[in-house]
Enzyme design. Structure first.
Site, PDB file in Angstrom:
ATOM      1  N   ARG A  32       0.829  -1.203   0.000  1.00 33.05           N
ATOM      2  CA  ARG A  32       0.000   0.000   0.000  1.00 33.05           C
ATOM      3  C   ARG A  32       0.868   1.258   0.000  1.00 33.05           C
ATOM      4  NH1 ARG A  32      -3.145  -3.540   2.924  1.00 33.05           N
ATOM      5  NH2 ARG A  32      -5.123  -3.957   1.865  1.00 33.05           N
ATOM      6  N   ASN A  91       4.932   6.567 -13.493  1.00 30.82           N
ATOM      7  CA  ASN A  91       5.633   7.795 -13.846  1.00 30.82           C
ATOM      8  C   ASN A  91       7.057   7.473 -14.271  1.00 30.82           C
ATOM      9  OD1 ASN A  91       3.552   9.702 -13.254  1.00 30.82           O
ATOM     10  ND2 ASN A  91       3.912   9.347 -11.072  1.00 30.82           N
ATOM     11  N   GLU A  99       8.942  10.422  -8.322  1.00 32.17           N
ATOM     12  CA  GLU A  99       9.661  10.755  -7.083  1.00 32.17           C
ATOM     13  C   GLU A  99      10.664   9.672  -6.694  1.00 32.17           C
ATOM     14  OE1 GLU A  99       6.786  11.414  -4.045  1.00 32.17           O
ATOM     15  OE2 GLU A  99       5.945  13.179  -5.036  1.00 32.17           O
ATOM     16  N   HIS A 104       7.686   1.675 -10.364  1.00 29.17           N
ATOM     17  CA  HIS A 104       6.499   1.283  -9.601  1.00 29.17           C
ATOM     18  C   HIS A 104       5.270   1.587 -10.417  1.00 29.17           C
ATOM     19  CE1 HIS A 104       7.913   5.279  -8.464  1.00 29.17           C
ATOM     20  NE2 HIS A 104       6.645   5.644  -8.285  1.00 29.17           N
ATOM     21  N   HIS A 106       1.374   2.328 -10.013  1.00 33.87           N
ATOM     22  CA  HIS A 106       0.309   2.662  -9.071  1.00 33.87           C
ATOM     23  C   HIS A 106      -0.968   1.961  -9.522  1.00 33.87           C
ATOM     24  CE1 HIS A 106       2.303   6.373  -7.303  1.00 33.87           C
ATOM     25  NE2 HIS A 106       2.974   6.283  -8.434  1.00 33.87           N
TER      26      HIS A 106
HETATM   27  P1  5GP Z   1       5.920   8.586  -7.886  1.00 34.66           P
HETATM   28  O1  5GP Z   1       5.598  10.043  -7.773  1.00 34.66           O
HETATM   29  O2  5GP Z   1       7.393   8.327  -7.877  1.00 34.66           O
HETATM   30  O3  5GP Z   1       5.210   7.929  -9.055  1.00 34.66           O
HETATM   31  O4  5GP Z   1       5.272   7.885  -6.632  1.00 34.66           O
HETATM   32  C1  5GP Z   1       5.966   7.588  -5.474  1.00 34.66           C
HETATM   33  C2  5GP Z   1       4.950   7.073  -4.472  1.00 34.66           C
HETATM   34  O5  5GP Z   1       5.640   6.430  -3.424  1.00 34.66           O
HETATM   35  C3  5GP Z   1       4.083   8.171  -3.843  1.00 34.66           C
HETATM   36  O6  5GP Z   1       2.718   7.903  -4.102  1.00 34.66           O
HETATM   37  C4  5GP Z   1       4.431   8.088  -2.357  1.00 34.66           C
HETATM   38  O7  5GP Z   1       3.332   8.327  -1.511  1.00 34.66           O
HETATM   39  C5  5GP Z   1       4.964   6.669  -2.221  1.00 34.66           C
HETATM   40  N1  5GP Z   1       5.914   6.477  -1.153  1.00 34.66           N
HETATM   41  C6  5GP Z   1       7.001   7.268  -0.875  1.00 34.66           C
HETATM   42  N2  5GP Z   1       7.685   6.777   0.177  1.00 34.66           N
HETATM   43  C7  5GP Z   1       7.019   5.659   0.571  1.00 34.66           C
HETATM   44  C8  5GP Z   1       7.257   4.715   1.624  1.00 34.66           C
HETATM   45  O8  5GP Z   1       8.215   4.798   2.397  1.00 34.66           O
HETATM   46  N3  5GP Z   1       6.382   3.671   1.723  1.00 34.66           N
HETATM   47  C9  5GP Z   1       5.317   3.538   0.864  1.00 34.66           C
HETATM   48  N4  5GP Z   1       4.505   2.491   1.057  1.00 34.66           N
HETATM   49  N5  5GP Z   1       5.070   4.417  -0.128  1.00 34.66           N
HETATM   50  C10 5GP Z   1       5.915   5.467  -0.259  1.00 34.66           C
END
Ligand code: 5GP
Length: 120
Positions: A32, A91, A99, A104, A106
């Site tokens: 999650r 992304n 980020e 990953h 989603h």
């Molecule tokens: P991005 O913007 O790279 O596509 O998404 C990164 C996602 O990783 C974000 O939705 C953020 O909430 C999630 N995320 C960041 N750090 C952690 C963490 O330590 N644990 C979990 N479960 N999700 C994280």
């Protein structure tokens, strides 16, 4: 971009920080999101060291690719959103505001997801 072994998902994969795991197979892990943006918000990641979809699609084995996609389908099914619908999103790079530099996918669901791409 070179893979950064200190990224947060690498630490999750090594068991150095916890995650709320929902599914795992030989090559993929699903857990999650820590800051959910929908009632269902799960991240599905390859266990291998892949920065992004660009890296994964060029360098992963067929088994790794199949395992990741099968995990996405399984997560959505198990979350009960197959009939109501869900959105998958990955992304890649600055314009997408990626980020975490470990691929990953989603999986969002449990509510109307609105328009596909925000205009700002
Ligand atoms: P991005 O913007 O790279 O596509 O998404 C990164 C996602 O990783 C974000 O939705 C953020 O909430 C999630 N995320 C960041 N750090 C952690 C963490 O330590 N644990 C979990 N479960 N999700 C994280």
């Amino acid at each position: 971009m070179a893979y950064d072994d200190q990224n947060i998902f690498a630490k999750i994969l090594r068991g150095e920080i916890p995650c709320d795991k929902v599914y795992e197979n030989d090559h993929a892990l699903a857990f999650r999101d820590i800051a959910p943006q929908a009632p269902v918000h799960v991240l599905v990641i390859p266990k291998g060291r892949y920065v992004s979809m660009a890296d994964f699609s060029a360098n992963a084995s067929d088994a790794e690719m199949a395992a990741l996609l099968r995990a996405v389908g399984k997560v959505a099914r198990d979350a009960g959103v197959e009939d109501t619908g869900y959105r998958i999103l990955a992304n890649h790079g600055p314009d997408s505001r990626q980020e975490v530099p470990h691929l990953h996918i989603h999986v969002f669901g449990g509510r109307d997801m609105g328009g596909m791409i925000p205009q700002s």
